[in-house]
Every structure is written in C-alpha cells, then in structure tokens.
Design a protein around this motif. Structure first.
Motif, mmCIF file in Angstrom:
data_model
loop_
_atom_site.group_PDB
_atom_site.id
_atom_site.type_symbol
_atom_site.label_atom_id
_atom_site.label_comp_id
_atom_site.label_asym_id
_atom_site.label_seq_id
_atom_site.Cartn_x
_atom_site.Cartn_y
_atom_site.Cartn_z
ATOM 1 N N ARG A 141 51.583 30.165 17.958
ATOM 2 C CA ARG A 141 51.407 28.944 17.454
ATOM 3 C C ARG A 141 50.600 29.411 16.513
ATOM 4 O O ARG A 141 48.734 30.283 16.718
ATOM 5 C CB ARG A 141 51.080 27.394 18.438
ATOM 6 C CG ARG A 141 52.243 27.203 19.037
ATOM 7 C CD ARG A 141 51.374 26.226 19.444
ATOM 8 N NE ARG A 141 50.570 24.914 18.704
ATOM 9 C CZ ARG A 141 49.658 23.971 19.859
ATOM 10 N NH1 ARG A 141 50.112 24.125 21.289
ATOM 11 N NH2 ARG A 141 48.812 23.646 19.198
ATOM 12 N N ARG A 142 50.495 29.034 14.864
ATOM 13 C CA ARG A 142 48.990 30.114 14.260
ATOM 14 C C ARG A 142 48.531 28.532 13.394
ATOM 15 O O ARG A 142 49.634 28.123 13.584
ATOM 16 C CB ARG A 142 49.823 30.513 12.771
ATOM 17 C CG ARG A 142 50.022 32.669 13.758
ATOM 18 C CD ARG A 142 50.413 32.885 12.699
ATOM 19 N NE ARG A 142 50.016 34.525 12.638
ATOM 20 C CZ ARG A 142 50.074 35.211 12.283
ATOM 21 N NH1 ARG A 142 49.611 35.035 11.075
ATOM 22 N NH2 ARG A 142 50.669 36.391 13.081
ATOM 23 N N MET A 143 47.476 28.698 13.447
ATOM 24 C CA MET A 143 46.739 27.574 12.912
ATOM 25 C C MET A 143 45.171 27.913 12.344
ATOM 26 O O MET A 143 44.280 28.670 13.116
ATOM 27 C CB MET A 143 46.172 26.538 13.765
ATOM 28 C CG MET A 143 45.583 26.443 15.593
ATOM 29 S SD MET A 143 45.311 25.588 15.971
ATOM 30 C CE MET A 143 47.110 25.601 17.175
ATOM 31 N N GLU A 199 45.819 32.373 16.885
ATOM 32 C CA GLU A 199 46.858 32.294 17.299
ATOM 33 C C GLU A 199 46.622 32.006 18.676
ATOM 34 O O GLU A 199 45.934 32.094 19.105
ATOM 35 C CB GLU A 199 47.436 33.482 17.608
ATOM 36 C CG GLU A 199 47.988 34.044 16.449
ATOM 37 C CD GLU A 199 48.066 35.907 16.449
ATOM 38 O OE1 GLU A 199 49.258 36.022 15.847
ATOM 39 O OE2 GLU A 199 48.414 36.233 17.421
ATOM 40 N N ILE A 200 47.384 30.234 18.714
ATOM 41 C CA ILE A 200 46.408 30.117 20.293
ATOM 42 C C ILE A 200 47.210 30.789 21.130
ATOM 43 O O ILE A 200 47.919 31.236 21.381
ATOM 44 C CB ILE A 200 47.180 28.475 20.260
ATOM 45 C CG1 ILE A 200 46.321 27.801 21.338
ATOM 46 C CG2 ILE A 200 48.537 28.590 20.924
ATOM 47 C CD1 ILE A 200 45.901 26.781 20.999
ATOM 48 N N SER A 204 58.224 33.633 17.458
ATOM 49 C CA SER A 204 58.319 31.769 17.231
ATOM 50 C C SER A 204 57.463 30.963 18.353
ATOM 51 O O SER A 204 57.194 30.235 17.928
ATOM 52 C CB SER A 204 59.987 31.559 17.107
ATOM 53 O OG SER A 204 60.186 31.673 17.982
ATOM 54 N N LEU A 205 56.962 31.813 19.519
ATOM 55 C CA LEU A 205 56.228 31.112 19.695
ATOM 56 C C LEU A 205 55.284 30.848 19.984
ATOM 57 O O LEU A 205 54.531 30.123 20.187
ATOM 58 C CB LEU A 205 56.183 31.117 21.381
ATOM 59 C CG LEU A 205 57.775 31.230 21.858
ATOM 60 C CD1 LEU A 205 58.349 31.684 23.417
ATOM 61 C CD2 LEU A 205 58.793 29.715 21.827
#
Length: 82
Positions: free
Chosen positions: A10-12, A80-81, A7-8
């Motif tokens: 971060r996809r964008m 994914e950052i 959940s940590l």
C-alpha cells in the motif's frame, strides 16, 4: 514471494499514513531542489519513517531523529505502509 505480493503493498503520501504507523519512503516528488533538501534532512528513498502526530505540521521520526514537516511537504513523500 507470491506473484501478486506487489499488489498488496500500500503506497500513500506521508500525510495519509496513520499516526503511530511506520512506512518506508519509496518516492520523493516535486522540484529537484525540494527533493534534494528532503534528502539532506535524511528523508530519502528506502528510509523508514514513523508518523508521530500532526495535522498541518507533521511530527515524524526517522533514524532516531524527530523532524517536523509541513503538510504540503509531506504530500510529496510517498511511503509504503509497513
């Protein structure tokens, strides 16, 4: 790894990645021919890509190569950052 570690992540879309940041490509979306063309350019799942600059046209670096992508194309690259 903690149970909530996923959940940590971060996809964008690549367009939302801040300039100077790197992300790992986790998904290509769009038509099969378009995704195949991105893979031929070296943009494939699990590669690390750095956003160097851009609005409208993004300048990115991957595998020691700089490429320019249209904003429209970059919308189809999910990262994914890191």
């Amino acid at each position: 790894m903690p149970a909530n570690a996923s959940s940590l992540v971060r996809r964008m879309p690549l367009t939302a990645l801040p300039i100077g940041a790197s992300g790992r490509v986790c998904e290509l979306s769009g038509q099969a021919e378009f995704c195949q063309r991105l893979r031929e350019m070296g943009v494939c799942e699990s590669v690390v890509i750095e956003k160097i600059s851009g609005r409208g046209t993004l300048l990115c670096q991957l595998c020691n190569t700089r490429i320019a992508l249209s904003d429209r194309a970059a919308q189809h690259i999910v990262v994914e950052i890191m």
